[in-house]
Design a protein around this motif. Structure first.
Motif, PDB file in Angstrom:
ATOM      1  N   ASP A  41       0.818  -1.207   0.000  1.00 41.67           N
ATOM      2  CA  ASP A  41       0.000   0.000   0.000  1.00 41.67           C
ATOM      3  C   ASP A  41       0.852   1.258   0.000  1.00 41.67           C
ATOM      4  N   GLU A  42       0.296   2.324  -0.575  1.00 37.01           N
ATOM      5  CA  GLU A  42       0.862   3.662  -0.452  1.00 37.01           C
ATOM      6  C   GLU A  42      -0.211   4.524   0.189  1.00 37.01           C
ATOM      7  N   ASP A  43       0.092   5.124   1.296  1.00 37.41           N
ATOM      8  CA  ASP A  43      -0.860   5.971   2.008  1.00 37.41           C
ATOM      9  C   ASP A  43      -0.337   7.391   2.064  1.00 37.41           C
ATOM     10  N   MET A  44      -1.233   8.350   1.810  1.00 41.64           N
ATOM     11  CA  MET A  44      -0.935   9.758   2.026  1.00 41.64           C
ATOM     12  C   MET A  44      -1.961  10.250   3.037  1.00 41.64           C
ATOM     13  N   THR A  45      -1.489  10.795   4.134  1.00 39.12           N
ATOM     14  CA  THR A  45      -2.367  11.243   5.200  1.00 39.12           C
ATOM     15  C   THR A  45      -1.999  12.666   5.579  1.00 39.12           C
ATOM     16  N   ALA A  46      -3.015  13.486   5.770  1.00 41.82           N
ATOM     17  CA  ALA A  46      -2.784  14.861   6.210  1.00 41.82           C
ATOM     18  C   ALA A  46      -3.925  15.277   7.114  1.00 41.82           C
ATOM     19  N   SER A  47      -3.634  16.104   8.090  1.00 39.15           N
ATOM     20  CA  SER A  47      -4.700  16.591   8.958  1.00 39.15           C
ATOM     21  C   SER A  47      -5.459  17.751   8.310  1.00 39.15           C
ATOM     22  N   ASN A  48      -4.913  18.332   7.251  1.00 41.93           N
ATOM     23  CA  ASN A  48      -5.605  19.404   6.543  1.00 41.93           C
ATOM     24  C   ASN A  48      -5.815  19.050   5.076  1.00 41.93           C
ATOM     25  N   HIS A  49      -4.882  19.366   4.201  1.00 45.25           N
ATOM     26  CA  HIS A  49      -5.071  19.200   2.760  1.00 45.25           C
ATOM     27  C   HIS A  49      -4.020  18.279   2.174  1.00 45.25           C
ATOM     28  N   ILE A  50      -4.430  17.507   1.167  1.00 41.98           N
ATOM     29  CA  ILE A  50      -3.497  16.818   0.279  1.00 41.98           C
ATOM     30  C   ILE A  50      -3.768  17.396  -1.095  1.00 41.98           C
ATOM     31  N   ARG A  51      -2.764  17.970  -1.704  1.00 43.78           N
ATOM     32  CA  ARG A  51      -2.937  18.620  -2.992  1.00 43.78           C
ATOM     33  C   ARG A  51      -1.994  17.974  -3.990  1.00 43.78           C
ATOM     34  N   ILE A  52      -2.537  17.567  -5.127  1.00 39.99           N
ATOM     35  CA  ILE A  52      -1.731  17.041  -6.226  1.00 39.99           C
ATOM     36  C   ILE A  52      -1.913  18.011  -7.376  1.00 39.99           C
ATOM     37  N   GLU A  53      -0.837  18.646  -7.785  1.00 44.58           N
ATOM     38  CA  GLU A  53      -0.894  19.634  -8.851  1.00 44.58           C
ATOM     39  C   GLU A  53       0.136  19.299  -9.917  1.00 44.58           C
ATOM     40  N   THR A  54      -0.147  19.722 -11.128  1.00 49.65           N
ATOM     41  CA  THR A  54       0.820  19.578 -12.201  1.00 49.65           C
ATOM     42  C   THR A  54       0.728  20.794 -13.108  1.00 49.65           C
ATOM     43  N   THR A  55       1.856  21.192 -13.663  1.00 46.50           N
ATOM     44  CA  THR A  55       1.836  22.238 -14.681  1.00 46.50           C
ATOM     45  C   THR A  55       1.735  21.612 -16.070  1.00 46.50           C
ATOM     46  N   ALA A  56       1.794  20.287 -16.118  1.00 46.16           N
ATOM     47  CA  ALA A  56       1.596  19.576 -17.382  1.00 46.16           C
ATOM     48  C   ALA A  56       0.096  19.475 -17.642  1.00 46.16           C
ATOM     49  N   GLU A  57      -0.279  18.770 -18.670  1.00 46.48           N
ATOM     50  CA  GLU A  57      -1.683  18.712 -19.049  1.00 46.48           C
ATOM     51  C   GLU A  57      -2.506  17.714 -18.254  1.00 46.48           C
ATOM     52  N   ASP A  58      -1.948  16.611 -17.796  1.00 47.70           N
ATOM     53  CA  ASP A  58      -2.748  15.546 -17.222  1.00 47.70           C
ATOM     54  C   ASP A  58      -2.243  15.102 -15.861  1.00 47.70           C
ATOM     55  N   VAL A  59      -3.158  14.667 -15.033  1.00 44.72           N
ATOM     56  CA  VAL A  59      -2.865  13.925 -13.816  1.00 44.72           C
ATOM     57  C   VAL A  59      -3.607  12.602 -13.972  1.00 44.72           C
ATOM     58  N   HIS A  60      -2.893  11.489 -13.844  1.00 42.70           N
ATOM     59  CA  HIS A  60      -3.498  10.171 -14.041  1.00 42.70           C
ATOM     60  C   HIS A  60      -3.547   9.418 -12.727  1.00 42.70           C
ATOM     61  N   LEU A  61      -4.684   8.804 -12.439  1.00 38.55           N
ATOM     62  CA  LEU A  61      -4.806   7.834 -11.368  1.00 38.55           C
ATOM     63  C   LEU A  61      -5.111   6.508 -12.041  1.00 38.55           C
ATOM     64  N   ASP A  62      -4.143   5.617 -12.063  1.00 36.91           N
ATOM     65  CA  ASP A  62      -4.303   4.326 -12.728  1.00 36.91           C
ATOM     66  C   ASP A  62      -4.266   3.219 -11.687  1.00 36.91           C
ATOM     67  N   ALA A  63      -5.129   2.238 -11.853  1.00 35.60           N
ATOM     68  CA  ALA A  63      -5.141   1.117 -10.925  1.00 35.60           C
ATOM     69  C   ALA A  63      -5.509  -0.152 -11.678  1.00 35.60           C
ATOM     70  N   ALA A  64      -4.920  -1.263 -11.272  1.00 35.47           N
ATOM     71  CA  ALA A  64      -5.303  -2.551 -11.842  1.00 35.47           C
ATOM     72  C   ALA A  64      -6.677  -2.966 -11.321  1.00 35.47           C
ATOM     73  N   GLY A  65      -7.045  -2.442 -10.162  1.00 32.77           N
ATOM     74  CA  GLY A  65      -8.348  -2.720  -9.566  1.00 32.77           C
ATOM     75  C   GLY A  65      -9.187  -1.456  -9.513  1.00 32.77           C
ATOM     76  N   ASN A  66      -9.649  -1.117  -8.332  1.00 33.67           N
ATOM     77  CA  ASN A  66     -10.533   0.026  -8.139  1.00 33.67           C
ATOM     78  C   ASN A  66      -9.755   1.289  -7.792  1.00 33.67           C
ATOM     79  N   VAL A  67     -10.308   2.432  -8.184  1.00 30.74           N
ATOM     80  CA  VAL A  67      -9.872   3.731  -7.690  1.00 30.74           C
ATOM     81  C   VAL A  67     -11.038   4.240  -6.853  1.00 30.74           C
ATOM     82  N   LEU A  68     -10.790   4.477  -5.588  1.00 33.16           N
ATOM     83  CA  LEU A  68     -11.838   4.854  -4.653  1.00 33.16           C
ATOM     84  C   LEU A  68     -11.571   6.253  -4.128  1.00 33.16           C
ATOM     85  N   ILE A  69     -12.563   7.129  -4.252  1.00 34.61           N
ATOM     86  CA  ILE A  69     -12.469   8.484  -3.727  1.00 34.61           C
ATOM     87  C   ILE A  69     -13.557   8.613  -2.669  1.00 34.61           C
TER      88      ILE A  69
END
Length: 123
Positions: A41-69
């Motif tokens: 597993d990879e876990d990202m935990t924050a008590s306030n914000h987790i921000r993923i930003e890019t100056t490129a065109e795309d941000v991809h979330l790829d998974a062999a199984g489920n992507v859960l938000i």
């Protein structure tokens, strides 16, 4: 833990856990790619914000199984300059325990190519 230097690169290796901890901010910056890889597993935990930003065109979330938000409050998909598209090779399901709203300042279009569109208030 060992730190090896070779040809301008640095490698941090450990036989067990590696922990990066700071009393203030921690920043990982790369002029090239930044890759986080885990055999488990990879876990990202924050008590306030987790921000993923890019100056490129795309941000991809790829998974062999489920992507859960999940959120305790609101989940929001927003684009400031283009469309938001949700697509799947199979079914797309939207479910709400209470109300579900589609709001638009323009038209709302529901298209089906080769199938029926069914709105069933009793289900």
């Amino acid at each position: 833990m060992s730190v090896d230097k070779y040809s301008g690169s640095h490698t941090i290796e450990a036989a067990s856990d590696v922990k990066l901890q700071a009393g203030g901010d921690t920043e990982l910056t790369s002029q090239g790619s930044l890759q986080l890889t885990s055999q488990n597993d990879e876990d990202m935990t924050a008590s306030n914000h987790i921000r993923i930003e890019t100056t490129a065109e795309d941000v991809h979330l790829d998974a062999a199984g489920n992507v859960l938000i999940m959120a305790e409050d609101k989940v929001q998909l927003t684009s400031s300059s283009d469309d938001v598209t949700i697509s799947a090779d199979n079914d797309v399901s939207l479910a709400a325990e209470n109300e579900m709203r589609l709001n638009s300042s323009g038209d709302i279009t529901i298209d089906s190519s080769g199938g029926d569109i069914t709105l069933d208030p009793s289900s």
